[in-house]
Design a protein around this motif. Sequence first.
Motif, mmCIF file in Angstrom:
data_model
loop_
_atom_site.group_PDB
_atom_site.id
_atom_site.type_symbol
_atom_site.label_atom_id
_atom_site.label_comp_id
_atom_site.label_asym_id
_atom_site.label_seq_id
_atom_site.Cartn_x
_atom_site.Cartn_y
_atom_site.Cartn_z
ATOM 1 N N UNK A 88 -3.540 1.576 -0.609
ATOM 2 C CA UNK A 88 -3.524 0.714 0.829
ATOM 3 C C UNK A 88 -3.720 1.626 1.890
ATOM 4 N N UNK B 9 -1.003 -0.522 -4.789
ATOM 5 C CA UNK B 9 -0.638 -0.625 -3.460
ATOM 6 C C UNK B 9 -0.545 0.834 -2.801
ATOM 7 N N UNK B 10 -0.741 1.819 -3.807
ATOM 8 C CA UNK B 10 -0.796 3.321 -3.418
ATOM 9 C C UNK B 10 -2.063 3.383 -2.751
ATOM 10 N N UNK C 268 -2.068 2.062 -14.186
ATOM 11 C CA UNK C 268 -0.988 2.014 -13.041
ATOM 12 C C UNK C 268 0.218 1.627 -13.420
ATOM 13 N N UNK C 269 0.427 0.628 -14.503
ATOM 14 C CA UNK C 269 1.773 0.147 -14.912
ATOM 15 C C UNK C 269 2.713 1.420 -15.138
ATOM 16 N N UNK D 29 5.321 -6.021 0.459
ATOM 17 C CA UNK D 29 4.147 -5.216 0.192
ATOM 18 C C UNK D 29 4.188 -3.979 -0.022
ATOM 19 N N UNK D 30 5.267 -3.050 0.334
ATOM 20 C CA UNK D 30 5.502 -2.229 -0.219
ATOM 21 C C UNK D 30 5.880 -1.885 -1.784
ATOM 22 N N UNK E 239 0.908 5.289 -11.736
ATOM 23 C CA UNK E 239 0.446 5.086 -10.544
ATOM 24 C C UNK E 239 0.539 6.387 -9.465
ATOM 25 N N UNK F 110 4.543 -4.207 -3.737
ATOM 26 C CA UNK F 110 3.683 -4.867 -4.601
ATOM 27 C C UNK F 110 3.699 -6.363 -4.546
ATOM 28 N N UNK G 157 -1.129 -9.716 -2.413
ATOM 29 C CA UNK G 157 -1.970 -10.230 -1.522
ATOM 30 C C UNK G 157 -2.492 -11.574 -1.958
ATOM 31 N N UNK H 236 9.428 10.433 -5.643
ATOM 32 C CA UNK H 236 8.987 9.735 -4.397
ATOM 33 C C UNK H 236 10.081 9.770 -3.280
ATOM 34 N N UNK I 8 0.063 -11.476 -13.149
ATOM 35 C CA UNK I 8 0.735 -10.043 -13.628
ATOM 36 C C UNK I 8 0.547 -9.298 -12.434
ATOM 37 N N UNK I 9 1.603 -8.807 -11.716
ATOM 38 C CA UNK I 9 1.456 -7.961 -10.625
ATOM 39 C C UNK I 9 1.254 -6.564 -10.790
ATOM 40 N N UNK I 10 0.873 -6.178 -10.043
ATOM 41 C CA UNK I 10 0.817 -4.327 -9.954
ATOM 42 C C UNK I 10 2.106 -3.911 -9.974
ATOM 43 N N UNK I 11 2.535 -2.836 -10.555
ATOM 44 C CA UNK I 11 3.843 -1.980 -10.283
ATOM 45 C C UNK I 11 3.483 -0.613 -10.099
ATOM 46 N N UNK I 12 3.647 -0.623 -8.784
ATOM 47 C CA UNK I 12 3.385 0.861 -8.478
ATOM 48 C C UNK I 12 4.773 1.673 -7.934
ATOM 49 N N UNK I 13 4.564 2.994 -7.723
ATOM 50 C CA UNK I 13 5.632 3.731 -7.512
ATOM 51 C C UNK I 13 5.138 4.874 -6.352
ATOM 52 N N UNK J 215 -6.301 -14.928 -5.202
ATOM 53 C CA UNK J 215 -6.574 -15.404 -6.326
ATOM 54 C C UNK J 215 -5.491 -15.217 -7.146
ATOM 55 N N UNK J 216 -5.330 -15.974 -8.318
ATOM 56 C CA UNK J 216 -4.464 -15.840 -9.202
ATOM 57 C C UNK J 216 -3.934 -14.700 -9.731
ATOM 58 N N UNK J 217 -2.522 -14.172 -9.654
ATOM 59 C CA UNK J 217 -2.208 -13.028 -10.114
ATOM 60 C C UNK J 217 -0.827 -13.020 -10.953
#
Lengths: 482, 1073
Positions: free
Chosen positions: A216, A213-214, A38-39, B956-957, A42, B959, B962, A274, B969-974, B965-967
């Motif tokens: 959600x 997040x995709x 996903x890095x 939130x949009x 995604x 990333x 939420x 996007x 390393x975040x998600x990186x979405x597109x 718990x420990x995070x």
Amino acid sequence: MPSSSHHCGRRRATPLTRREMLRQASCGFGAVAAAALMQRDAARAASTGIVSALHHAPRARNVIFLFMDGGVSQVDSFDPKPRLDADAGKDPRSLFKVDATQFNAVGAILPSPWKFRRYGQSGIPVSDLFPHVGSVVDELAVIRSMTSEFPEHTTANYFIHTGSGLQGRPSMGAWTTYGLGSENENLPGYVVLNGGLIPPGGLDNFTNGYLPATYQGSVVKPDAAGLANIKRLDASAELQSAKLGLASALDGRLAARLALEGRAPDALESAIANQELAYRMQVEVPILLDIADETAATKRAYGLESKFPHTVTFGTECLLARRMIERGVRFVELTCPHVGGDRWDQHGNLKNGHGNNALAVDQPIAALISDLRARGLLDSTLVVWSGEFGRTPFGQGSDGRDHNPQAFSLWMAGGGVKGGTVVGATDDYGYRVVERKFGIHDLHATMLHLLGIDHTRLTFRFGGRDMRLTDVYGTVIEDVFA
Amino acid sequence: MKILRAPPVHRGRTAETRLRPRIPRACGWLLAAAVALALPTAALAAEPGDAEFFESRVRPLLAEHCAECHSARAGDPEGGLSFDSRSDFLSAAGVAVAGRPDESLLVQVVRYDGDLQMPPAGRLPAEAVQTIEDWVRRGMPWPDDSAPAATKAAAFDIAERRAAHWCWQRPVATPPPAVRQPGWCRGDVDRHVLARLEAADLEPAPEADRAVLVRRVAEVLTGLPPDPRDVERVVDDSDPLAFDRYVDTLLASPHYGERFARHWLDVVRYAESRGHEFDYQIPNAFQYRDWVIRALNADLPYDQFVREQIAGDLLARPRLDRRTGANESVVGTGFWFLGEEVHSPVDIKQDEADHIDNRIDTFGKAFLGLTLGCARCHDHKFDAISARDYYAIAGMLMSSSYRQVPFETLEVNRGVATELAALDEAGRRRLLPQVADLVAAVDPAKIAGSITVPAAAGPPGSETVLADYTRGSGSTPIIADANAWCRAAVTAGEPRLVPLPDGRGRGLRLETVGHVRSDPVWSRMKSKGEREPGKLTEVDRAGRVLRTPKVRTTVGVLWHRVRGKFYVLAVVDSHTMIAGPLFGHNVKQIDTKGEWQWVQQDLRRDVDWSTGHVVHVEYAALAGEACVAETVAALHQPSRPADPLAAALAASKDPVATAERLRDEAVAACRSGSWPEPRRAELLAACVNRACDVGIDWLTADAGRVVVDALGIEGARDRVRLAAALASATAPAMLDGNGIDQHVLLKGSASRPGDPARRRFLEAIDGADQPDWPAESSGRLELAERVLAPANPLTSRVIVNRVWHHLFGRGLVPTTDNFGKLGEPPDDPLAQQLLDGLALRFEAEGWSLKKLVRELATSSTFRMSGQRDPRAVARDPANRLLHHYPLRRLEAEAIRDKILSVSGRLDRRVGGPGVSIHLTAFHDGRGRPAEGPLDGAGRRSVYLQVRRNFLPGFLLAFDMPVPFQAMGRRNVTNVPAQALTMMNDPFVSQQATIWARKEIADSDATPEKRIERMYRAAFACPPRTDESAIAVEFLHAQAARHGISFETEPRHEQTWADLAHALFASKEFIFVP
């Protein structure tokens, strides 16, 4: 037993190359690699899903989840119990062991105020709360032996949505789109139609949790500007288009400049794509949400001419759900309208409360089933109707029922489901399950199974283990299969 | 001090039928404990056909449905029953009776007949049940014993696991590797990176443009774009150290702390509300957030940063704010309380176990990079962490409790309280001999005369003592959240000014009951800031709480022996969220009108006590003086002698002689200041009081002098009290208590306690034989020291790796929160050497984060451009070797902050309460909070409230995690929602207008000049080639679309706002070069 079936057991010791990851994904092993994937990918994953080859032949492609927030009483809907009439007024503790309930105000055995009638060829009894649903009962598989693990709304809501009683875990809609992707690149894969009641626990019932997040749930209100930020703020489309045109031109130059430096920035290109998609969504989504093009007959069937405004709201949700399914939205959840009083949580005032809630949803649900059938969509659409738990067969006060996670009824219809079926049974009072006991994990396993996914193989590596919607549990309820 | 150890909980044969989250209805141990019906071995001899029956039908069933728990592979087979082999199965006697299915427990459980039902996940299909019945009927044939036994997995072995995985080994210092281009290297980091590249026959990318570097380092280090003037200055500065100096400027900026605080908040699942149904607030959680920001900005050494979060309440010398004297260290412990909480759990004990799980999980990931939470239900499946390790730490958390600490005034008032105690001690010494003189003169006949014998106390009932302060300071530890409650128990015999019965002024009496007292001065304390939600809102408790030790009991009725006006909170299983339908009786107000009383508190209606709960009580004084003598759990009022003196005199043959003897003994005690054991002291004090009642006229000159003296001491107390600081901000924090060991909970279920697990640190690090941890405290301070000890190979590596992750986008250990077997290990030996070297130096050089950040940010590695050599891309597409600096999207908060900064709206104030988030129609649900402004009042995103159920859509949009718990390393979405946000979010549009207004305010500038300024602000560089012309062209065309002429209205606001918006929406705005 194969050790790899354990939740902690599935892992690859060595880092994967992207190609390897994709190869694995195609074997249905895929989510192992998703954290890394996903890095970069995604956007791609969002449209194709992580399970690029299904685990088995799917029976359904889409899901509509009709969530009956608050907990419908099973003995007043789909699980008739004549014994309640016989023992009316008795202290339930003299008849059977009573568990702790949230309020512990245990009243007398309370017969159902509604009569049950047999409907259809199958003759499945349905109470007078749901005469319209009764008319399509031959499409339904009613499971009377469902259980939850929590006697309290929020935790039970998280549980039925995410398979965990704790906050912040991915919702089943998120898991489904994570597994299968969306069929329409211009719309989100997981939509929550908000009829007015967000269940206790809030938006985290629909969260992607640790999934990207995709996935959600996009909360959509049943009106034309129902999706966040879908409404253009510019005075005209032309103005906006020119503005975004400038941004795109700059992006194009940036991409070209970076390409010259030998960079092939995937993330950048996805972001540019996007932007174009978002622009199209501004047009597509309002069209989707505008039901003006539906015939008068359809609208009438869904209850949009009802004098009860909440029937109109839920009817609109059901109609929109069908329109979304037609457009390939993978997972649509409907929340109930605010009928006044309370949602299906009648600790008191059962007659009115359940009556009004049923009035709001009964006709639209029947219309949705019939409409999907008529349009040939029902066979590929799994419709699930459920609350988060059931209610007690004894009263709380004189005219209410407390929460009962020991037994409740739900039904499924459509994709792969054998209509006119009754599964499981409760005791004489509808208090506990005595036959074919199932839990929420079993429900999730079954839903995924019908979609062509083996619930034990849809995993996402997070926090040191491969997470599943069904945690380490789940038995597919084969009884409902056609 | 009395050591309160929890008695073992009764483990009767009552199968659990209540509902439990997440826990299967597995009661395997019952199988083993069941009535032993010996399994006749002979019956297992295989008949022809039996083998096939077993292999084809039974073994697959057992494997599929039973072996997950009943197998050595699962660690300890549940209840000692294993289906691995015939001999394993046989060794668990009593499971089945050959030939008699109806009498066999195995058959009963799969039939789901009784309370014990197997498998827990769901009933077997009818055919499967039939198969098992048939198998038992046939005598349980099981022909082949060898094959399954051979596949038996190795048992859980910490030493073996420890030896097998890199993360448990101490970091090793290695000299920096030799490189072919030493000139490229600015330090050890570069030498390692270059050595890796050279080993792969690759080159590092060339150095990036100075302007790119300035933007990159500003956005990475502060989360804000550089000031365009700084860009220019650094670019134009020919000094080779100009960039390094700029890095120093950034590190000195308060925005560095804000930026890295946000990273840390991800790790500690920071939120300001508790989620669940009503999303109640965590009062003053922002104080913890500000604590993090201050600590990072002050470059608090990381070891202290960790120590204060784990045990900042326990430090002998807390860190004080130099300016205000506030206790900083204690605020760090807010770390523990940032998780989700349930306001009204039906199963309170399970709820506690879930909270503790979240705390341990966060603790393990945040500081150690270990998934300790995995060891909640069983020994860790892969790492060297046992369930015993998990529960050893759980005990420390059970031993501690929650409070709102008045951290601002804690230390000032500690001084006041100490002075008051010294005055009281001096007063006692001064007054008691004078009282002795007066009492010595009282005729014993008067003392003995006309006594009324009190009714005999009832028979003593069964009691569980939570606290007994009557026996002096040695008996029960005094646990208080601040200084209100004196730290030494008041013993019987303490002099006390009392109003005389007929209103003739005041006289002296002695205390006859030992107790703990809250000085009236502290009842006037006020806390600033947010209060607890629900029923705890009514009373300002912070700084006034006396906490009893925790005790395990099955009695749900509490008795408080108290004097004064109180607010009492009975805390069951550490549940303090008093709101909603349950636990209404856990709070109670008491007013005894100045007399000692036993007050009852019945908790039976709200909680089922049959299986026992751990309980403590919190007392808060409501007004004036408040005293607590005893806290007892008992069904009936505890019986105590009502008047020991009357009883003694009544029992005496010669009451006058007895009175005289007691009087003399009391006089001696008063003179020497040394009292006998508590019960005797009570009797003597009662004797003195009776003498005072019947024999002393306080209006005489002699007696009056003593009163005057006592009033003088009171006056001196009043003067000391003036120094007390009575208003304080509060913060969520730990309150330490007595040490309780938690039991290992089987399968993680609170209703299935196993053996107690002694509190200690991880066996894999400190060994199994650790000395006993203190009984008088939770042991968190010891825990902090073990986490930071050189023996622990993880702490420094984990934080160094986190910093690396933030500087370069990917950690040397990519799974920043998991260094265990299921994490990703360092990519190669050189990467591990690099990590180890950094970690060791980090420790040796004082755990300075700023120093580490500076070293990384000024390295040649960080200065590489994003240019990619196609050969390098082919060889290492994921850029693990760092052959170029990776292009990255800004995080959610940095995007929003950048928009504010560029538009000029940014309010750069540091710290303070969170800003309510702007709510949209999509923020729906119970507990909807107050509406906040669209632009968040211009504050940085780190200052926006984090309400679990109402997270800001914009963030939130992009990333924002939420928080659960420990995070690290975040998600990186597109996703398209991001584009929709940049296009249509009213905030973005509003800021574009504000920016435009700023740019057109200056009427003299040319459009080109404005465009250049805007470019520099957004991208840290001027427009390239024809970009200025493109923008000018856009302005003209867009103005025309707005129906005006750009020629005549070159400062048309909406037109410029459209340009500003386009710049926001461009990718270059949000991607860090």
